[in-house]
Design an enzyme around this catalytic site. Structure first.
Site: not given
Ligand SMILES: *Cc1c(COP(=O)(O)O)cnc(C)c1O
Length: 816
Positions: A484, A710
């Site tokens: 994702k 800045y």
């Molecule tokens: C992002 C996500 C993961 C992975 O989590 P990590 O902490 O990066 O391993 C697992 N399950 C769901 C539902 C997620 O959204």
């Protein structure tokens, strides 16, 4: 090697069915990277991770005629099967037999924790003009890699250089049974790969077993235990120790940290010096090791000095970069020999580009016979390049042997001047050149834009991390990779493509668009969409994505969309249960109505899952266990109501490492595959996969009492050296990192950011690095500081650092 199937069966006491006269010259064990099927046998290895028999039909499809396997599977008539009870033992037996046929071959066996591959490649670079040398390709050093490498020994070889790596007790003995190096080399011992060993000493004891039959042992004596142990175990051999400490037989006696001084080497009682560009400890120790071996092989000091001087950095990797006109350039110009050509061809196979182009130069770096170039041509023709560009005086003499559209050039210059490359588009361009031809210039000409700031992603490190997590799990547990948010900012297509190639079971995206994008680019692995929005249901259905269903409202709306689409099979969905995170999901009291609603619908519950809110927080272990109990109860209840058993999953990366017993049927890996863990003992076993790199734009000497940036937040109290670095908050560096909060790495030294971070730039105080120059590389994060350290500087977590890096930063993907 060169054996018939019948001979192989005899050597290994196996049986065969089919034509025993088929000739076998190579053995392949990965069906995906069979670059040549001619005289190649496919061995279906059974390992803890995988069963090679699944891939027999794929190998046959590629034209393989000889299969080595534990069982005979269904196959066409013209395929010969060699049957053995244990494929790994088979390979080792065959290699042992093969090696024994060449008793006069001088052999060097290299082991150690770090530097094995570099030392091997350097030795090869330094001796291959003087000896016809065979070596293991890249880091082929395992229980399987070493035997396969040994099978490459042929009659005309004078010297063989092989690496032996182990990951468990007992393995070195196995390797030593097949291969007894005459000269044993032990490089640096470190804590890498300690995983399966009690402690460092056990690892050392194990490695030293490689030298049981060695006449000469050349070893890094900086480690006291190593030094003592070798002297006790092998007192009757010729021992040569090297290292940075002065008690070694070969060491450095000058101050190597002072860049102005030459490096003075003491070899027993002799002294000689050589200039060295790169002066980190590891490089120097590896150079000393090469010197010791060259001395042992009888080279003169002058020869050694000139050989050491011409050593090239061993870039153990093929890099792929985006080119102009939608080309993809694969650049491999660190050395050119038959092995590295084979590896490059294997690498090309991993990409599904329709149009393929090869740029290939003379093989100046290896000694070769009259059959050499015809062999290169035959191997090349099997790859079916659409266009072939040959550069050099030698290879162009053989142009008639190359098929396809062949162009010839005497020099790299001529090719560049011809402008002919400008016409290539949408192709994969493999650039394979000997150093002398400076083919990097071709890469530069073809590269999309010259951008000095890059986010480098090491795909092999990702694979290592995935395999580490897999090693904690039962072999049958499936794995979903969370890609994702553009794969946590690293590039969802590239990562997904790589993971698909390595048989990941599921991919997880947040929104349907992300999944649709992957499908359009050819990803066929099942994809789950965690947050399917109503407007995207059509796209979910059209692109064969699988939605997370977290409420009755979503269930009904989605089902309406499925019906409208005319989809007529049960549509796969995933039910999310609320167990304590209070984000999305069905609550306990909703399960009955959920089961009721599902009853008459043409939907198939593919999985039931939930998510832990505290898997990464040691103090909240109780809460995680509470969630796991709720999940067990509610999922079991739902399964009884459904009347069939979907798979279940709840663990994320931290969960895999801390709640392994609750792996159910699948786990979901995210940050863990990128090499980050909040737990030090886990972190130790993972490899960093991301480096955010740039170069110094300008260095200024700022007088005392002046200000930088800045708002004048940084004021000098003395003459201060300031470097300007072309990365700012528009690239995703949080402004909170300014004014001393963050350090970045230059030449291995951490230097503080001074003043406010600008939109496209920031300034650092480099007083600590007197010899820094403009154009020098800068690590924003990677090795040092690490991503986790950088996240700490910014008072956030690695996830946020990565997903903040803006689109304009070019991503580069490398594989070892
Ligand atoms: C992002 C996500 C993961 C992975 O989590 P990590 O902490 O990066 O391993 C697992 N399950 C769901 C539902 C997620 O959204």
């Amino acid at each position: 090697m060169n054996y018939t199937a019948r001979q192989i069966a005899e050597i290994t006491h196996s049986t065969f069915t089919g034509d025993g006269d088929l000739l076998v010259k190579n053995i392949a064990y990965d069906s995906r990277i069979i670059y040549s099927a001619v005289h190649t046998a496919f061995i279906a290895l059974r390992t803890t991770k995988n069963d090679g028999e699944k891939y027999i039909s794929a190998a046959i499809e590629k034209g393989i005629k000889v299969i080595i396997s534990e069982h005979e599977t269904e196959h066409p008539k013209d395929v010969t099967f060699i049957l053995t009870p244990d494929t790994t033992a088979f390979l080792q037996q065959l290699a042992a037999y093969h090696v024994r046929r060449f008793p006069d071959l001088q052999t060097i066996g290299i082991t150690g924790s770090n530097g094995k591959t570099i030392v091997k490649e350097w030795l090869y670079q330094t001796v291959s003009d003087d000896f016809v040398t065979v070596k293991s390709p890249k880091s082929f050093n395992s229980q399987i890699g070493l035997p396969v490498s040994l099978l490459g020994i042929a009659q005309h070889h004078q010297l063989g250089i092989f690496e032996a790596g182990i990951s468990r007790p007992g393995e070195m003995e196995q390797l030593e049974n097949i291969f007894h190096p005459k000269i044993g080399v032990l490089t640096h011992i470190g804590t890498a790969h300690l995983a399966n060993f009690k402690d460092e000493n056990q690892l050392i004891d194990e490695k030293l077993k490689l030298f049981r039959h060695s006449k000469v042992i050349i070893y890094n004596g900086d480690n006291e235990y190593v030094d003592k142990k070798i002297k006790t175990l092998y007192s009757d051999r010729k021992l040569i120790s090297f290292g940075l400490k002065e008690n070694n037989n070969v060491c450095i006696t000058s101050n190597w940290q002072n860049r102005k001084e030459e490096i003075l080497v003491r070899w027993f009682d002799e002294y000689f010096s050589f200039p060295a560009q790169q002066r980190d400890q590891a490089t120097l120790a590896n150079a000393l090791c090469v010197i010791a071996v060259l001395k042992e092989l009888g080279f003169e000091n002058q020869q050694i000095i000139s050989k050491i001087n011409s050593l090239k950095a061993v870039e153990m990797r093929l890099e792929s970069v985006e080119g102009i006109q939608n080309n993809l350039i694969i650049n491999d110009s660190y050395n050119l020999d038959m092995d590295s050509l084979r590896i490059a061809y294997q690498f090309v196979l991993e990409y599904q580009k329709e149009h393929k182009v090869l740029i290939l130069t003379d093989f100046v770096e290896s000694v070769h016979t009259a059959e050499f170039y015809p062999e290169v041509a035959a191997l090349t023709n099997e790859q079916h390049f659409d266009e072939v560009f040959l550069i050099g005086k030698e290879i162009t003499d053989y142009q008639h042997l190359f098929t396809g559209n062949v162009h010839i050039f005497r020099t790299t210059e001529q090719l560049l001047d011809s402008n002919i490359l400008k016409h290539i588009h949408r192709a994969l361009i493999l650039l394979k050149g000997a150093r002398k031809f400076e083919t990097d210039r071709i890469k530069t000409a073809l590269e999309l834009r010259k951008n000095e700031t890059t986010l480098e992603v090491n795909l092999n490190a990702i694979l290592h991390n995935i395999n580490f997590h897999k090693s904690l799990l039962k072999p049958e547990t499936k794995m979903m990779a969370m890609v994702k948010a553009n794969s946590y900012g690293l590039g969802s297509y590239e990562i997904s493509e790589f993971l698909q190639h390595h048989h990941i079971d599921y991919l997880g995206v947040a929104f349907a668009d992300e999944g649709a994008e992957l499908r359009k680019k050819g990803i066929t692995t099942p994809i789950i969409v965690m947050n399917p929005e109503q407007h995207s249901y059509d796209s979910v259905i059209e692109y064969n994505l699988e939605p997370e269903i977290y409420s009755l409202r979503v269930l009904n709306l989605f089902y309406d969309a499925v019906k409208k689409s005319g989809y007529d099979r049960p549509f796969p969905i995933h039910i999310k249960l609320e167990t304590g995170m209070h984000r999305l999901g069905f609550k306990t009291w909703e399960l009955d109505s959920l089961a009721e609603t599902l009853k008459d619908k043409n939907l198939k519950v593919q999985s039931i899952f939930s998510h832990l809110s505290t898997a990464d927080v040691a103090e909240e272990r109780e809460y995680a266990l509470h969630q796991l109990r709720v999940f067990e109860e509610n999922s079991s209840y739902l399964i009884r109501q459904l009347g069939y058993t979907p798979i279940r999953h709840i663990l994320n990366s931290s969960g895999i490492t801390k709640f392994t017993d609750y792996q159910y049927d699948m786990v979901r890996i995210g940050i863990g595959m990128l090499g980050e863990s909040p737990f030090p003992e886990i972190q130790q076993q993972l490899r960093h996969c991301v480096s955010f790199k740039t170069v110094i734009s300008q260095i200024s000497e700022v007088a005392a009492g002046e200000s930088v940036g800045y708002g004048r937040h940084f004021k000098t109290t003395k003459m201060t050296k300031i470097a300007t670095v072309p990365v700012g908050y528009a690239d995703g560096i949080h402004r909170i990192a300014g004014n001393g909060a963050a350090n970045i790495g230059i030449g291995g030294v951490l230097v503080p950011v001074v003043g406010n971070i600008c939109m496209d730039m920031m300034m650092v105080n480099i007083d600590a690095i007197p010899d820094a120059r403009e154009g020098d590389p800068v690590i924003i994060f990677g090795d040092k500081p690490s991503l986790a350290e950088f996240a700490d500087y910014c008072k956030t977590i690695p996830y946020e650092v990565l997903t903040s890096i803006s689109k304009r930063v070019k991503r580069i993907y490398i594989k070892d």
